[in-house]
Design a protein around this motif. Sequence first.
Motif, short mmCIF file in Angstrom:
data_model
loop_
_atom_site.label_atom_id
_atom_site.label_comp_id
_atom_site.label_asym_id
_atom_site.label_seq_id
_atom_site.Cartn_x
_atom_site.Cartn_y
_atom_site.Cartn_z
N GLU A 283 -31.84 -20.35 -8.36
CA GLU A 283 -33.13 -20.98 -8.54
C GLU A 283 -33.99 -20.74 -7.30
OE1 GLU A 283 -32.26 -25.03 -9.45
OE2 GLU A 283 -31.59 -24.57 -11.49
N PHE A 284 -35.29 -20.55 -7.53
CA PHE A 284 -36.18 -20.19 -6.42
C PHE A 284 -37.61 -20.48 -6.82
CE2 PHE A 284 -35.66 -16.63 -9.25
CZ PHE A 284 -36.93 -16.07 -9.37
N GLU A 285 -38.53 -20.32 -5.86
CA GLU A 285 -39.97 -20.40 -6.12
C GLU A 285 -40.61 -19.10 -5.66
OE1 GLU A 285 -42.00 -23.83 -4.69
OE2 GLU A 285 -40.32 -25.17 -5.11
N ASN A 286 -41.54 -18.59 -6.43
CA ASN A 286 -42.18 -17.32 -6.07
C ASN A 286 -42.89 -17.38 -4.73
OD1 ASN A 286 -41.35 -15.73 -8.22
ND2 ASN A 286 -43.09 -16.29 -9.52
N GLY A 287 -43.43 -18.52 -4.38
CA GLY A 287 -44.15 -18.64 -3.12
C GLY A 287 -43.28 -18.93 -1.93
N LEU A 288 -41.97 -18.98 -2.14
CA LEU A 288 -41.04 -19.27 -1.05
C LEU A 288 -39.95 -18.19 -1.03
CD1 LEU A 288 -40.35 -21.30 1.20
CD2 LEU A 288 -38.93 -22.52 -0.45
N PRO A 289 -40.19 -17.06 -0.38
CA PRO A 289 -39.23 -15.95 -0.40
C PRO A 289 -37.96 -16.26 0.37
CG PRO A 289 -41.00 -15.48 1.15
CD PRO A 289 -41.40 -16.75 0.43
N ASP A 290 -36.88 -15.63 -0.04
CA ASP A 290 -35.58 -15.71 0.64
C ASP A 290 -35.10 -17.15 0.78
OD1 ASP A 290 -33.37 -14.46 1.71
OD2 ASP A 290 -34.08 -14.65 3.78
N ALA A 291 -35.21 -17.90 -0.33
CA ALA A 291 -34.67 -19.26 -0.40
C ALA A 291 -34.15 -19.48 -1.81
CB ALA A 291 -35.74 -20.29 -0.05
N PHE A 292 -32.83 -19.59 -1.95
CA PHE A 292 -32.21 -19.69 -3.26
C PHE A 292 -31.23 -20.86 -3.29
CE2 PHE A 292 -33.17 -15.24 -2.50
CZ PHE A 292 -33.87 -14.88 -3.64
N GLN A 293 -31.25 -21.57 -4.42
CA GLN A 293 -30.20 -22.55 -4.70
C GLN A 293 -29.38 -22.01 -5.85
OE1 GLN A 293 -30.85 -26.58 -6.62
NE2 GLN A 293 -30.27 -27.25 -4.57
N ASP A 294 -28.07 -21.89 -5.65
CA ASP A 294 -27.18 -21.34 -6.67
C ASP A 294 -26.44 -22.47 -7.36
OD1 ASP A 294 -27.90 -18.78 -5.93
OD2 ASP A 294 -26.20 -18.51 -4.57
N LYS A 295 -26.55 -22.51 -8.68
CA LYS A 295 -25.83 -23.51 -9.47
C LYS A 295 -24.76 -22.81 -10.29
CE LYS A 295 -29.18 -27.23 -9.68
NZ LYS A 295 -30.49 -26.73 -9.27
N HIS A 296 -23.53 -23.27 -10.16
CA HIS A 296 -22.37 -22.68 -10.81
C HIS A 296 -22.04 -23.50 -12.06
CE1 HIS A 296 -21.05 -20.27 -7.13
NE2 HIS A 296 -22.06 -21.00 -6.70
N TYR A 297 -22.15 -22.86 -13.23
CA TYR A 297 -21.91 -23.53 -14.51
C TYR A 297 -20.55 -23.09 -15.06
CZ TYR A 297 -26.88 -24.80 -14.74
OH TYR A 297 -28.13 -25.31 -14.50
N ALA A 298 -19.66 -24.05 -15.26
CA ALA A 298 -18.35 -23.76 -15.84
C ALA A 298 -18.42 -23.94 -17.35
CB ALA A 298 -17.29 -24.69 -15.26
N PRO A 299 -17.82 -23.02 -18.13
CA PRO A 299 -17.89 -23.14 -19.59
C PRO A 299 -17.21 -24.41 -20.07
CG PRO A 299 -16.29 -21.45 -18.91
CD PRO A 299 -17.05 -21.85 -17.69
N GLY A 300 -17.85 -25.06 -21.02
CA GLY A 300 -17.31 -26.28 -21.58
C GLY A 300 -17.52 -27.50 -20.73
N LEU A 301 -18.21 -27.36 -19.59
CA LEU A 301 -18.35 -28.50 -18.68
C LEU A 301 -19.77 -28.66 -18.16
CD1 LEU A 301 -16.82 -30.78 -17.32
CD2 LEU A 301 -16.33 -29.25 -15.41
N GLY A 302 -20.26 -27.69 -17.39
CA GLY A 302 -21.57 -27.82 -16.78
C GLY A 302 -21.53 -27.41 -15.32
N VAL A 303 -22.43 -27.98 -14.51
CA VAL A 303 -22.52 -27.63 -13.10
C VAL A 303 -21.31 -28.18 -12.34
CG1 VAL A 303 -23.85 -27.87 -10.98
CG2 VAL A 303 -25.03 -27.58 -13.16
N VAL A 304 -20.61 -27.28 -11.64
CA VAL A 304 -19.45 -27.70 -10.85
C VAL A 304 -19.66 -27.47 -9.36
CG1 VAL A 304 -17.82 -27.37 -12.74
CG2 VAL A 304 -18.28 -25.47 -11.16
#
Length: 298
Positions: free
Chosen positions: A220-241
């Motif tokens: 996840e990121f914003e176009n006006g904010l380069p080189d800044a990412f939040q990574d969300k890991h989704y496990a199948p059958g569960l959701g964000v882990v």
Amino acid sequence: MRSLVASTSVVLMVMGTAGCGDDASPREPVDAESVCTGTVSAPPQDAKDYDPALFEAGSAHTNSWFPMRPGTRFFYRGSSLDEGERLHHTVDIIVTDLTKVVDGVRNVVVWERDYTAGDLVEAELALFTTDKHQNVWHMGEYPEEYEEGEFVAAPAWVHGFADACAGITIPGDPQLGSPDYAEGWAPPPIGWADRGRVFRTKQKTCVPAGCYKGVVVIEEFENGLPDAFQDKHYAPGLGVVRVGWRGSNDESKEVLELVRVTQLDASQLARVRKQALELEERALTRSKDVWAKTEPSG
């Protein structure tokens, strides 16, 4: 700080009628920001990223990486930077049995609470629904922010109010190389402009709650904010882990791990419903231009 469920956010399985535009591709989620963009004052009514035909009344759809069911409770532990100081916090998320209709589309209501050093810093109601292609849509949220136990702000946004637009949290069939997409948009002073993109698939990750395979990572990121990412890991059958960060411009450097997931019984779920409705009751007076104009949850 991005909400864990919102922009991420964590629920699904509803449908209805809604919208503004032509049909969207199930494999390449259309670009909400092409219409709902910070460069224009308001989205036109014929927005092509959102179509009532995507939602089928009377049918329930689920997303393999976002399969939340009412009564599911997620407890996360992690930390983030605040003015250079790393603060430890916990996030408690419950999928309620409440629903809210927005623009004809029925959404699941998720209740999220964020604690720092044991103090509540944010309580939030977030709205999600799933279309017939299993794309999970984020339709809005009501967050209450606190400092030293005192209420300070409630920057709510909901699709169709004050020029805000819904967006996709995670596609129904996340594929590497697919276009990035808007996760929703709301103009200033809210300033919601998160975007998502499939970063990795078929991953394995271990957190205190367990080890998971087939994990999909959405950056996840914003176009006006380069080189800044939040990574969300989704496990199948569960959701964000797991939640992580990348980039030199990510000021919060937030990390979160799923510690445990439980299923509430009927009496516990009834208490959660009551507390979530109490939060909504406050929203009616604190968000008169947005939340108070929506249909009551029930």
